[in-house]
Design an enzyme around this catalytic site. Structure first.
Site, PDB file in Angstrom:
ATOM      1  N   LYS A  53       6.666 -23.196  26.977  1.00  0.00           N
ATOM      2  CA  LYS A  53       7.417 -21.797  26.999  1.00  0.00           C
ATOM      3  C   LYS A  53       7.709 -21.608  28.719  1.00  0.00           C
ATOM      4  O   LYS A  53       8.713 -21.382  28.803  1.00  0.00           O
ATOM      5  CB  LYS A  53       6.809 -20.659  26.621  1.00  0.00           C
ATOM      6  N   GLN A  97       1.135 -14.823  21.648  1.00  0.00           N
ATOM      7  CA  GLN A  97       1.035 -16.153  21.087  1.00  0.00           C
ATOM      8  C   GLN A  97       0.120 -16.115  19.901  1.00  0.00           C
ATOM      9  O   GLN A  97      -0.927 -15.503  19.888  1.00  0.00           O
ATOM     10  CB  GLN A  97       0.340 -17.155  22.041  1.00  0.00           C
ATOM     11  N   ASP A 120      10.375 -12.697  19.783  1.00  0.00           N
ATOM     12  CA  ASP A 120      10.106 -13.712  18.850  1.00  0.00           C
ATOM     13  C   ASP A 120      10.888 -13.213  17.473  1.00  0.00           C
ATOM     14  O   ASP A 120      10.788 -13.843  16.537  1.00  0.00           O
ATOM     15  CB  ASP A 120       8.576 -13.260  18.525  1.00  0.00           C
TER      16      ASP A 120
END
Ligand code: NDP
Length: 282
Positions: A53, A97, A120
Site C-alpha cells: 500500500k 489493517q 476501505d
C-alpha cells in the site's frame, strides 16, 4: 481453448498512471491526498500488504503514513489513534489493517473511523449507502473485481452472476455491485446445497471462499468470466480459490493469483483515497 487473462498488474499500471495525474492536479490546488495505515502487531502477511500500500502511494504521489502499534495495544489506544487521524487534515483515508490481534474488537474500531475517511468502505454507513444505491465509499476488493469484469467488454445486463462467499467485505458488496449491473445474482455459502449446480450456471463467477483450488473445472460454465478473489498460502506459495490451470481451459476470461484481484484491490484503495481528498474541495 485457453481463457484470456485479466491481468491485474497491467490494469493497475494503467489506472495508477491516471490516478497519479489526478493527484498531481490536486496538488496544484494545494491538496496532497494522504493515506494512513494502522498496523497492530506483527502478522507477516499484513506486513506485506501494508508495504504494498505504501508503494502504491509512492507511485501515485500520495502522502502515506504507516502507524505501527504493538501487539498488546488496547482497544482504547487503537481508537484514540483512529480519532487523532479523523482530526488530521493531512489524512484523507484511514485504513486499519485486518486481522487485528484477537483481544481487539474489529467492528468497534472500524466504527470509529469517520465515514468520509473510510477508504476501505467497511463502515456500516458506506455499506448501507451501497445497498441503497447511494454514493459512498465502495469496498476495494469488490470494486476492483467489478472493474476487471467490466474490462472484458462483455455486456453484463441479464447475465447470471454467482458469488461464492457472503462476507461483509467481499461477497455481499460484490453481489450488490453485480445486481447494480443488472446481473441476476446468486450468493452461495457454506450451507449452499449442490454448489456446483449454481456455479455451472454462472456467466460471471466470483470465488471469495478462502480455500485453495476450491473451484474446479467441472464447476465452471464454458465461456464464463471467472474472478478469483482468494488468497491462500500452500507450501509457501500463494494460490487462489480457483484451480487456475484447469479452469483456464473452460472459462473465457480468468484472473490469476497472484497478480489479479489483489493488485486491483490496492489500486482501488488509492482511487478511494484520491476521491476522499477530492471531496474535501467540493
Ligand atoms: P470469509 O472467511 O469471511 O468468508 C468466506 C466465505 O466463504 C463465507 O461466506 C463462507 O460461508 C464461504 N464458504 C466457506 N466454505 C465454503 C464452502 N465449502 N462452500 C461454499 N462457500 C463456502 O473470507 P473473506 O470474504 O474475507 O475472503 C475470502 C477470500 O478472499 C480469502 O482467501 C481472503 O484471503 C481473500 N481476500 C482477498 C482479498 C484481495 O485483495 N484479493 C481481500 C479480501 C479477502 P459461510 O458464510 O456460510 O461461513
Amino acid at each position: 481453448m485457453a481463457a484470456q487473462l485479466l491481468d491485474g498488474k497491467v490494469m493497475s499500471d494503467a489506472l495508477r498512471a491516471e490516478i497519479a495525474q489526478k493527484v498531481a492536479a490536486l496538488k496544484e490546488k494545494g491538496v496532497t491526498p494522504g493515506l494512513a495505515v494502522i498496523l497492530v502487531g506483527e502478522d507477516p502477511a499484513s506486513q506485506i500488504y501494508v508495504r504494498n500500500k505504501g508503494i502504491g502511494c509512492e507511485q501515485t504521489g500520495m502522502h502515506s503514513v504507516t502507524i505501527r502499534m504493538p501487539e498488546e495495544t488496547t482497544q482504547q489506544e487503537l481508537e484514540g489513534q483512529i480519532r487523532a487521524l479523523n482530526n488530521d487534515p493531512a489524512i484523507h483515508g484511514i485504513l486499519v489493517q485486518l486481522p487485528l490481534p484477537r483481544h481487539l474488537d474489529e467492528a468497534a474500531a472500524l466504527a470509529v473511523i469517520v465515514p468520509e475517511k473510510d477508504v476501505d468502505g467497511f463502515h456500516v454507513q458506506n455499506a448501507g449507502k451501497l445497498l441503497n444505491g447511494l454514493n459512498g465509499v465502495v469496498a476495494c476488493t469488490p470494486k476492483g473485481a467489478l472493474e476487471m469484469i467490466r474490462r472484458t467488454g462483455v455486456s453484463l445486463s441479464g447475465k447470471e452472476a454467482v458469488v461464492v462467499g457472503r462476507s461483509n467485505i467481499v461477497g455481499k458488496p460484490m453481489a450488490v455491485l453485480l445486481l447494480q449491473e443488472n446481473c441476476t445474482v446468486t450468493v452461495c455459502h457454506s450451507r449452499t446445497a449442490d454448489l456446483a449446480a449454481h456455479t455451472r450456471r454462472a456467466d460471471v463467477l466470483v470465488a471469495a471462499v478462502g480455500k485453495a483450488k476450491f473451484i474446479t473445472a467441472d464447476m465452471v460454465k464454458p465461456g464464463a468470466i471467472v474472478i478469483d478473489v482468494g488468497i491462500n498460502r500452500v507450501d509457501g506459495k500463494v494460490v487462489g480459490d480457483v484451480d487456475f490451470e484447469n479452469v483456464k481451459e473452460v472459462a473465457a476470461w480468468i484472473t490469476p493469483v497472484p497478480g489479479g484481484v489483489g493488485r486491483m484491490t490496492i489500486t482501488m484503495l488509492l482511487q478511494n483515497t484520491l476521491e476522499a481528498a477530492e471531496r474535501t474541495l467540493a
